[in-house]
Enzyme design. Structure first.
Site, mmCIF file in Angstrom:
data_model
loop_
_atom_site.group_PDB
_atom_site.id
_atom_site.type_symbol
_atom_site.label_atom_id
_atom_site.label_comp_id
_atom_site.label_asym_id
_atom_site.label_seq_id
_atom_site.Cartn_x
_atom_site.Cartn_y
_atom_site.Cartn_z
ATOM 1 N N ASP A 89 3.312 -9.430 -3.178
ATOM 2 C CA ASP A 89 4.354 -8.541 -3.684
ATOM 3 C C ASP A 89 5.650 -9.268 -4.034
ATOM 4 O O ASP A 89 6.683 -8.617 -4.282
ATOM 5 C CB ASP A 89 4.620 -7.417 -2.684
ATOM 6 C CG ASP A 89 3.518 -6.370 -2.739
ATOM 7 O OD1 ASP A 89 3.001 -6.125 -3.841
ATOM 8 O OD2 ASP A 89 3.177 -5.806 -1.695
ATOM 9 N N ASP A 136 -2.258 -2.411 -6.586
ATOM 10 C CA ASP A 136 -0.804 -2.561 -6.717
ATOM 11 C C ASP A 136 -0.436 -3.886 -7.388
ATOM 12 O O ASP A 136 0.603 -4.017 -8.038
ATOM 13 C CB ASP A 136 -0.114 -2.516 -5.342
ATOM 14 C CG ASP A 136 -0.705 -1.503 -4.385
ATOM 15 O OD1 ASP A 136 -1.900 -1.207 -4.498
ATOM 16 O OD2 ASP A 136 0.011 -1.011 -3.511
#
Ligand code: GLY
Length: 369
Positions: free
Chosen positions: A94, A151
Site C-alpha cells: 500500500d 486493492d
C-alpha cells in the site's frame, strides 16, 4: 451562484481547514473521527496503509483554493510518512496509497524535488514486493507469501508513474504482469471481483480464494469492487490496453446494478437483507472510478451512476457540523471487524468524496497519475 457540488467542496474545505488545527497540534495523521475528534490509526502507527489520505485531502483543497495552509498541513503529514522509510518493516504494497497522495502530490503540484525523490523511493519499495512468479505480494506475515489482493490495482499507478519519469520500463512491466494476473484470477464471470487470492509463491499457481473484508468467502465486498473498478480504469489510462478498459466496464456494470435506491452502498453486495451494514467509502471510490470511466467511454450511465452515488452521500451521510472532525459518515472498514470502524467517519471516505467533488468541479489534480 455555486451549484451543489461546488458548494459542498467549498464547505468541505472550510470544515477541514478548521478541524485540521487539532491534528497539527497533536502531530497526528488523522485516521477517523471519534466523538467529533480526530484520532490516529490504532494500527502500525504512521505505517498504516491509510496515512496518505490525509495529505491527499490537503492537496485536493490546495489545488482547489491555493491556500498555503493546506500545503503546510500536507507537508507536516508527508514528513511523518517519509520518516516511516527508516523503520520500513510495517510498510506493505500500500505504499502506492500512502506515497502517491503525499510525496507524489507534492512533487506534482509544487515541483518539490525531495518529494519527487521520496516518491521514486516508494515505487522502488513496491517493486521489491514483486514475486516473479507473477504477482505483487500484499502483506507481510507468516503464511502470506502468496497473498495478492484486488486493492493493489490502485497501487500500480505508482509504478506506471515511475516508468514514465525514469524512462525505465521495469516498473511498468511489473505493474502489467500484476494487472494481467488480476485480470485472469480476480474477476468472476458476473463482473464481481474477489478480495484475496493466494498463489503458490514458488510456482505462481492459484492455490485458493480467501474471505477478506467482506461478508464471506465468494461474496462481493463492495469496497473491493470499487478498488477493481477504479484500479482497472487507471490501468487502462496508464497503458491504453483495451482489456483493462473492458474489465473496468464489467466491474462497473456489476457495481451499478447493486447501488441501493437511496444511493448508498452496502458493505457487501451479498450480505443478508436483515443486516444494515453500509460502507460509504465504497460508494465514494466507485464514484471517482465511474467519473474517470465516463471520460473514456462517454457512456451516460457511467456519469449518472456516479451522480447517484455522490447525491446519496451528500443527501444522507455528510456531517456539516462546523467543529466536529470528519465529513462522511457510515464508513465501514471491514464487515466483521468493527475495531477499525463501523458506520463511522474514516478519512479515506472523506478523501474519495472530496476527489469526486473535485472531478465534478474541474479542480481535481488527478493525483493517481
Ligand atoms: N486496502 C484495504 C481496504 O480497503 O480496507
Amino acid at each position: 451562484m455555486l451549484n451543489r457540488y461546488e458548494d459542498a467542496a467549498k464547505k468541505a474545505a472550510e470544515k477541514f481547514r478548521r478541524t485540521a488545527v487539532s491534528a497539527a497540534q497533536a502531530n497526528i495523521i488523522p485516521y477517523k473521527s471519534e466523538n467529533g475528534q480526530w484520532i490516529a490509526s490504532p494500527y502500525d502507527g504512521n505505517s498504516w496503509w491509510t496515512g496518505g489520505f490525509w495529505p491527499g485531502l490537503m492537496w485536493q483543497f490546495y489545488a482547489a483554493t491555493k491556500d498555503g495552509f493546506f500545503l503546510e498541513e500536507a507537508r507536516r503529514a508527508e514528513k511523518l510518512l517519509v520518516d516511516e522509510f527508516r523503520t520500513f518493516r510495517a510498510l506493505s504494497h500500500d505504499v502506492g496509497f500512502m506515497y502517491q497522495l503525499s510525496c507524489g502530490a507534492d512533487a506534482k503540484l509544487t515541483g518539490n524535488d525531495q518529494a519527487y525523490t521520496d516518491t521514486l523511493h516508494a515505487a522502488s519499495l513496491l517493486m521489491g514486493r514483486f514475486n516473479p512468479a507473477g504477482y505483487i505480494r500484499a502483506w507481510d506475515g507468516e503464511n502470506r507469501a502468496g497473498f495478492a489482493i484486488i486493492d493493489c490495482m490502485m497501487n500500480l499507478s505508482l509504478l506506471f508513474w515511475a516508468s514514465r519519469e525514469t524512462k525505465d520500463p521495469r516498473f511498468a512491466h511489473v505493474a502489467k504482469i500484476h494487472a494481467d494476473t488480476a485480470l485472469r484470477e480476480f474477476i468472476r464471470p458476473d463482473g464481481s471481483v474477489s478480495h484475496i487470492i493466494e498463489f503458490d509463491p514458488e510456482t505462481g499457481k492459484r492455490v485458493r480464494e480467501h474471505p477478506g473484508q467482506g461478508y464471506a468467502l465468494g461474496t462481493q465486498w463492495s469496497r473491493g469492487q470499487a478498488w477493481g473498478l477504479y484500479g482497472f480504469t487507471l490501468a487502462y489510462l496508464n497503458t491504453q490496453d483495451a482489456r483493462y478498459l473492458d474489465a473496468a466496464q464489467r466491474i462497473a456494470a456489476n457495481f451499478i446494478a447493486h447501488i441501493r435506491p437511496d444511493g448508498l452502498t452496502d458493505c457487501d453486495f451479498c450480505q443478508p437483507d436483515t443486516e444494515e451494514r453500509i460502507d460509504n467509502i465504497a460508494g465514494a471510490v466507485a464514484a471517482c472510478g465511474l467519473l474517470e470511466l465516463h471520460k473514456i467511454t462517454g457512456k451516460e450511465q457511467h456519469r449518472s451512476s456516479a451522480l447517484r452515488l455522490i447525491d446519496g452521500l451528500l443527501d444522507l451521510c455528510c456531517d456539516w457540523t462546523k467543529n466536529r472532525c470528519g465529513l462522511l459518515t457510515k464508513c465501514t472498514a471491514s464487515y466483521h471487524d468493527d475495531g477499525a470502524g463501523r458506520h463511522t467517519n474514516i478519512t479515506y471516505g472523506d478523501y474519495f468524496l472530496v476527489e469526486a467533488l473535485a472531478k465534478l468541479n474541474g479542480t481535481d489534480p488527478m493525483l493517481w497519475r
